[in-house]
Each structure stands twice: as C-alpha cells, then as structure tokens.
Design a protein around this motif. Structure first.
Motif, PDB file in Angstrom:
ATOM      1  N   ALA A 248       0.840  -1.198   0.000  1.00  0.00           N
ATOM      2  CA  ALA A 248       0.000   0.000   0.000  1.00  0.00           C
ATOM      3  C   ALA A 248       0.875   1.247   0.000  1.00  0.00           C
ATOM      4  O   ALA A 248       1.862   1.321   0.743  1.00  0.00           O
ATOM      5  CB  ALA A 248      -0.918  -0.007   1.224  1.00  0.00           C
ATOM      6  N   LYS A 249       0.506   2.238  -0.799  1.00  0.00           N
ATOM      7  CA  LYS A 249       1.347   3.417  -0.980  1.00  0.00           C
ATOM      8  C   LYS A 249       0.938   4.593  -0.095  1.00  0.00           C
ATOM      9  O   LYS A 249       1.767   5.434   0.237  1.00  0.00           O
ATOM     10  CB  LYS A 249       1.316   3.859  -2.452  1.00  0.00           C
ATOM     11  N   THR A 250      -0.336   4.680   0.254  1.00  0.00           N
ATOM     12  CA  THR A 250      -0.819   5.841   1.000  1.00  0.00           C
ATOM     13  C   THR A 250      -1.430   5.413   2.331  1.00  0.00           C
ATOM     14  O   THR A 250      -1.766   4.249   2.540  1.00  0.00           O
ATOM     15  CB  THR A 250      -1.888   6.603   0.184  1.00  0.00           C
ATOM     16  N   LYS A 251      -1.599   6.407   3.220  1.00  0.00           N
ATOM     17  CA  LYS A 251      -2.238   6.144   4.510  1.00  0.00           C
ATOM     18  C   LYS A 251      -3.667   5.654   4.306  1.00  0.00           C
ATOM     19  O   LYS A 251      -4.138   4.774   5.031  1.00  0.00           O
ATOM     20  CB  LYS A 251      -2.248   7.426   5.349  1.00  0.00           C
ATOM     21  N   ALA A 252      -4.356   6.234   3.307  1.00  0.00           N
ATOM     22  CA  ALA A 252      -5.744   5.842   3.053  1.00  0.00           C
ATOM     23  C   ALA A 252      -5.835   4.376   2.637  1.00  0.00           C
ATOM     24  O   ALA A 252      -6.718   3.636   3.094  1.00  0.00           O
ATOM     25  CB  ALA A 252      -6.346   6.737   1.972  1.00  0.00           C
ATOM     26  N   GLN A 253      -4.904   3.941   1.781  1.00  0.00           N
ATOM     27  CA  GLN A 253      -4.890   2.542   1.353  1.00  0.00           C
ATOM     28  C   GLN A 253      -4.589   1.618   2.528  1.00  0.00           C
ATOM     29  O   GLN A 253      -5.207   0.549   2.674  1.00  0.00           O
ATOM     30  CB  GLN A 253      -3.854   2.349   0.246  1.00  0.00           C
ATOM     31  N   LYS A 254      -3.676   2.032   3.368  1.00  0.00           N
ATOM     32  CA  LYS A 254      -3.309   1.210   4.523  1.00  0.00           C
ATOM     33  C   LYS A 254      -4.488   1.107   5.501  1.00  0.00           C
ATOM     34  O   LYS A 254      -4.760   0.036   6.052  1.00  0.00           O
ATOM     35  CB  LYS A 254      -2.079   1.797   5.210  1.00  0.00           C
ATOM     36  N   LYS A 255      -5.174   2.228   5.702  1.00  0.00           N
ATOM     37  CA  LYS A 255      -6.331   2.211   6.610  1.00  0.00           C
ATOM     38  C   LYS A 255      -7.427   1.300   6.066  1.00  0.00           C
ATOM     39  O   LYS A 255      -8.074   0.560   6.822  1.00  0.00           O
ATOM     40  CB  LYS A 255      -6.857   3.634   6.797  1.00  0.00           C
ATOM     41  N   LYS A 256      -7.628   1.339   4.741  1.00  0.00           N
ATOM     42  CA  LYS A 256      -8.633   0.485   4.118  1.00  0.00           C
ATOM     43  C   LYS A 256      -8.309  -0.991   4.341  1.00  0.00           C
ATOM     44  O   LYS A 256      -9.205  -1.819   4.587  1.00  0.00           O
ATOM     45  CB  LYS A 256      -8.719   0.796   2.625  1.00  0.00           C
TER      46      LYS A 256
END
Length: 573
Positions: A248-256
């Motif tokens: 995952a590249k972004t915080k949003a992707q990681k949170k998802k």
C-alpha cells in the motif's frame, strides 16, 4: 522448440565457459552439492498458477519460476540495491533458465502481478505522417536488454523456498561450481577470501537472542496470534495482510486494508497504522537476519556449498556471503575462532576522487593509467563551465587553465574530510531552510547526489547538497559534472552511450570508475597478504591474528597508490 531436457539430460548443463584445469579440483573438493537448493522468495507469492511446460512434472515448472524470481532478488542484493529494482535479463539468460518458450513463463509472471517489465511506450511522427511506435522495452541495435523487477515492497519479508527438481538442482550447481572455480583460479584475492569464508563461524544462540530482542519478536508473535485467532483468519490471510499492507502506498490505502481485515474495530487511528507497518518491517528484517544466521551456521558445520561468491567484471568488487550478511550480526561472528577486526577506508570514494583530480592535473604523465580507467583521449570535444560558459576543447586544457584553483580546493576538501567538516556543512545548510538531518543522512546525500547523481536531470543542481558543495568547491563540482557528461568512456564499464530513449548513460560510469580504483586497493592490493581476511568493498575484515598483516599490507598499497586513505580500526566483540 528447445526443451529444457536437452540442457538437463545432456552432458553440458550450462552455457558457462571455464578454463579451469585439474589444479583447482583439490581446492574445490569440499564444495558439496546438495539434493536441494534453498533460495529466497517474497512471502506469499502465488506460484501454483504460473506457466509450466511440464504437465507431468509440475514441480519442475514451479521450481523454474521460483529460481527466476530468486535471481531478481539475488542480483539486487549482491549490489546492495532494493529487492524491487529493475534487473537486465537478455534472451540468452532467459533461454538458459526456461528454455525456448521463456516468453510464456515471463508473460504469465507479468499477468499474475508478480513481475513487471520495464516499458516506456513512445510514438514518433515522421515528416510524411508515418507513425513509429516503440514499446520502450529493449533495443537490439543499442545492445540494451529487457529489464524486469518484482512487484513487491522494498521491505517485503523473504522466506526460504527449496528447489527439489533433481535436473534443475544439478544444472544450477554445475554452473555455480564452474563460476566459482574460474574465479578462485584467476583471482588470488578471491581464493584467499574463499578459504577464509570456510573458517567463519557464528554464535547461533546469541545471534538469534539478539535479533529477537532488537526486532521485537515477542510483539510479532502477539500480533500474529491475535490476528489468526479471530474468526475467518489463518496463517494464509495473515501473509496476505502483510503483503497488502507493505504494498500500500498511502495512509488511506493502509487504513482500508486494516478495515478490511477487521482491525479498525480495536483502533483506527494513524498510530495503529504506523504500529502495524513497524511490526511488519521488523518481521521482514528479523527473517532476513535469521536466514543468514542459518546459512553461516550451516557453513561452519561443513556445508561449503552455501558459500556464494561473484565478481563484478567492470569494477573488480567481490560479492560473497559475508558482504550480504547484515552488519549487526558481525559481533556474533568469528574468523578462525577469533573476534572480527575491521579496517575501513574512511571517506574512500572522496579520497579516490581527490587522487583522480591530482592525476588529471598531469594527464600526459599518467596517460596509460587514465586510459585503463576509461578517461577519454579524444580531441575536439567542446564543453562549457557552469559559470563562465567558456569552451574548452580538451580535458587537459581545462586542468591547465584551472590548476591553481583545483589544487587549492583539493587541499581544502582533504582538510574538510580529515577534520570531519564536510558532512556538518550539509547538515547546517539544510538546517537553515528548516530541515533537520543527521550526519549519516548528509553522508548519503553527498554520495547519492553530488558524486553519483545524474547532472543531466533537470533538478540535479537544485539538490541542497549539490548547491552547498558547489558554493564551497566550484572547480571540483565542475570536474564532477564534466566527468559524468564528457570525459569518461562509458563502454569501458559496460554501458552504451545512450538508452533506447536517447538519454545519456555516461554518468553511470563514474561510480564504477571509483569502485575500480577502490578494488585496486582493497582487492588487488590484498593478493599477497599472508593471513585470513574478507573483503568488504572499501574495507577489510580479519581477526586478531591477521590484524597486523592486514594493516601493514593496506598501508603499503595505499602509499604506493597515493590514495591518502585513512584506515579506521573497529573490533566486533
């Protein structure tokens, strides 16, 4: 179609050519071949659905794919690159691995999202309206091979995979032994390093205890148990979670990803994301070190077939088992039952650059040496300085005109290095614009940007390290830029003049030139040393018994080569 059985079942198992005669057979009699070969693969790769030509022996196809993937990793590790960097692979190499239908293997690896092929599609419209399309993957005329990389995060944990197909194991071992025999026969230093590697031991219990403490092994176990004990989860879903989170590249992707795996029910703040990523990266570092502990332990128990050794034919550097082992494991290792002692060439690359500049001030006297290291002799090259825009027709004209300033700056740079002022200078300049870095960061920035950066890139001269260095050493900065733009023959170091898009590659030859000068000291210079030692690029590692001999040998070769490298002593205990 060329079937792999033709390679496996014939008498010649590899295209590797060797002139090794029987005089080296005794030396290599302890290179034992196993029935299996253990390689490293990123955790969780789906190997079951990949292409295979062997319907009745699916394991062979899986082993072939695993071996190819492991080579992408190993080639990057040898050069200390991230495991997901592009690696060139020409058709001969691919055919040797997979056989005549290698394209089908590669295509499936790409479709499954495991491998990515370098591509930069372009269109050229001619005057008559004709459109030429180029995929931007390779160039036969320019001699540029296709390049592949793994589509994994740089921190992806590596796990062991055993290649068990007997024919493939036999082929790999045959090629490996031939390469090793050829290297240690033709390189006296490599022979000494190989004999020393057989005497390396490790405190397995102490090393494992250390990495468990440093990389929070208990916390890793707690996380894993908690994750797998929930409904619908297992070790398989844990591995997928680890890979997804690392990619995952972004915080949003990681949170998802956390939400998808039901972790947000406990906490969904940024701290949890950072904690999860930190635990997973610690797991990857732990696994990497655990593997090398096992490898060295196996070697000390007599399995010399696990000793790896290759040499870069352009720079002369030797890559072997010890160079790939993590630095923090060295205190637990011994050489012939004695603690390791390291003699490190402080500021080695910079000192070699200073030596090169001093030689270029007398190009006719050192003409043969300059030719050997790839400095061009051609006339008629028009260059411009950064400040005056004044043309210089030949390299020696530039040095004749600027010799006084160059000498002054060389003395100043030497003083800065000896008094440790160069790195603090970068730290201070960064602090003035509100960015705070360590001296280790400054060291990396100086090497990456000033010495080895691409001056043809638009943003090169805007790097703070480049700007600061130019303000203090304008003449030396001009030399660095001109070397990387005009004065080095890149073909000496295996590079073409341009890539398939017309971008110049000359700047890439400069690091290899300095590495070649480095290996003259730390590889060639050690060939007559009468003790156990291991090369470590710009350092030599030995033991208490060999410390005096290594120091004496390095002092002598440094003096003979006029490199002025200062040696730093360190004992791992």
């Amino acid at each position: 179609m060329v079937k792999l059985e033709q390679n496996f079942n014939g008498r010649t198992f590899s295209d590797v050519r060797s002139d090794v005669s029987s005089d080296v057979d005794v030396t290599l009699s302890d290179v034992v071949t196993d029935d299996t070969i253990t390689v490293q693969l990123p955790q969780g790769l789906p190997l079951d659905n990949l292409h295979t030509e062997y319907k009745k022996n699916k394991r062979r196809g899986t082993d072939l794919n695993a071996y190819f993937i492991s080579q992408l990793i190993q080639r990057n590790l040898n050069k200390r690159n991230p495991i997901n960097e592009y690696v060139p692979m020409n058709s001969k190499v691919l055919r040797d691995v997979f056989g005549g239908n290698y394209a089908r293997y590669i295509q499936r690896l790409i479709l499954e999202g495991i491998v990515e092929q370098y591509s930069r599609p372009t269109e050229i419209v001619l005057h008559d309206g004709t459109v030429w399309k180029h995929n931007g993957t390779y160039s036969t005329s320019a001699g540029i091979s296709k390049r592949y990389k793994l589509k994994v995060d740089v921190s992806a944990p590596l796990v062991e995979y055993k290649i068990t197909d007997k024919a493939l194991v036999r082929k790999i071992n045959n090629a490996r032994i031939k390469r090793l025999q050829s290297l240690i026969k033709n390189n006296p230093t490599a022979r000494k390093v190989y004999e020393s590697l057989k005497k390396v031991t490790i405190d397995r219990v102490g090393a494992i205890k250390y990495i468990k403490a440093k990389y929070q092994y208990k916390e890793q176990v707690q996380w894993a148990k908690w994750f797998m004990n929930r409904d619908g989860h297992s070790s398989k879903t844990l591995k997928k979670f680890i890979n997804d989170l690392l990619n995952a590249k972004t915080k949003a992707q990681k949170k998802k990803i956390l939400i998808t795996n039901g972790i947000e029910k406990c906490r969904s703040d940024v701290t949890l994301i950072d904690t999860a990523v930190a635990v997973i990266k610690s797991y990857a570092r732990f696994q990497t070190r655990l593997r090398w502990i096992k490898v060295i332990d196996a070697i000390q128990k007599g399995n010399q077939s696990l000793i790896s050794m290759t040499q870069d034919k352009y720079s002369g550097r030797i890559y072997h088992t010890f160079t790939l082992t993590a630095k923090d494991l060295r205190p637990f290792m011994k050489l012939d039952n004695q603690h390791l002692i390291e003699f490190d060439g402080a500021n080695c690359q910079w000192m070699l650059f200073i030596k090169l500049c001093n030689i270029l001030c007398q190009p006719f006297f050192y003409a043969k040496y300059l030719e050997d290291i790839g400095i061009k002799k051609q006339k008629g090259t028009t260059t411009q300085t950064h400040n005056t825009q004044q043309p210089f027709n030949m390299l020696h004209s530039f040095f004749e005109k600027n010799k006084t300033n160059i000498k002054k700056e060389l003395y100043k740079l030497t003083a800065y290095l000896n008094q440790n002022k160069l790195r603090p200078m970068i730290v201070e300049s960064e602090a003035k614009r509100g960015k705070y870095i360590t001296e280790a960061d400054a060291k990396a920035s100086l090497i990456k940007n000033v010495l080895f950066g691409n001056p043809n890139n638009k943003g090169y001269h805007t790097f703070k390290s480049v700007e600061t260095f130019r303000e203090t050493f304008p003449a030396l900065m001009d030399i660095i830029v001109k070397l990387k733009r005009y004065w080095i023959d890149e073909t000496v170091y295996g590079y073409k003049e341009k890539d398939i898009f017309g971008r110049k590659l000359k700047y890439k030859a400069f690091p290899r030139m300095l590495q070649k000068m480095e290996s003259d000291v730390f590889v060639k210079g050690m060939k007559n040393a009468k003790c156990d030692f291991l090369t470590l690029h710009d350092a030599i590692v030995t033991n208490e018994a060999g410390a005096v001999e290594v120091k004496k040998t390095l002092d002598r070769i440094i003096k003979e080569n006029n490199t002025n490298i200062k040696l730093k002593y360190k004992e791992y205990a």
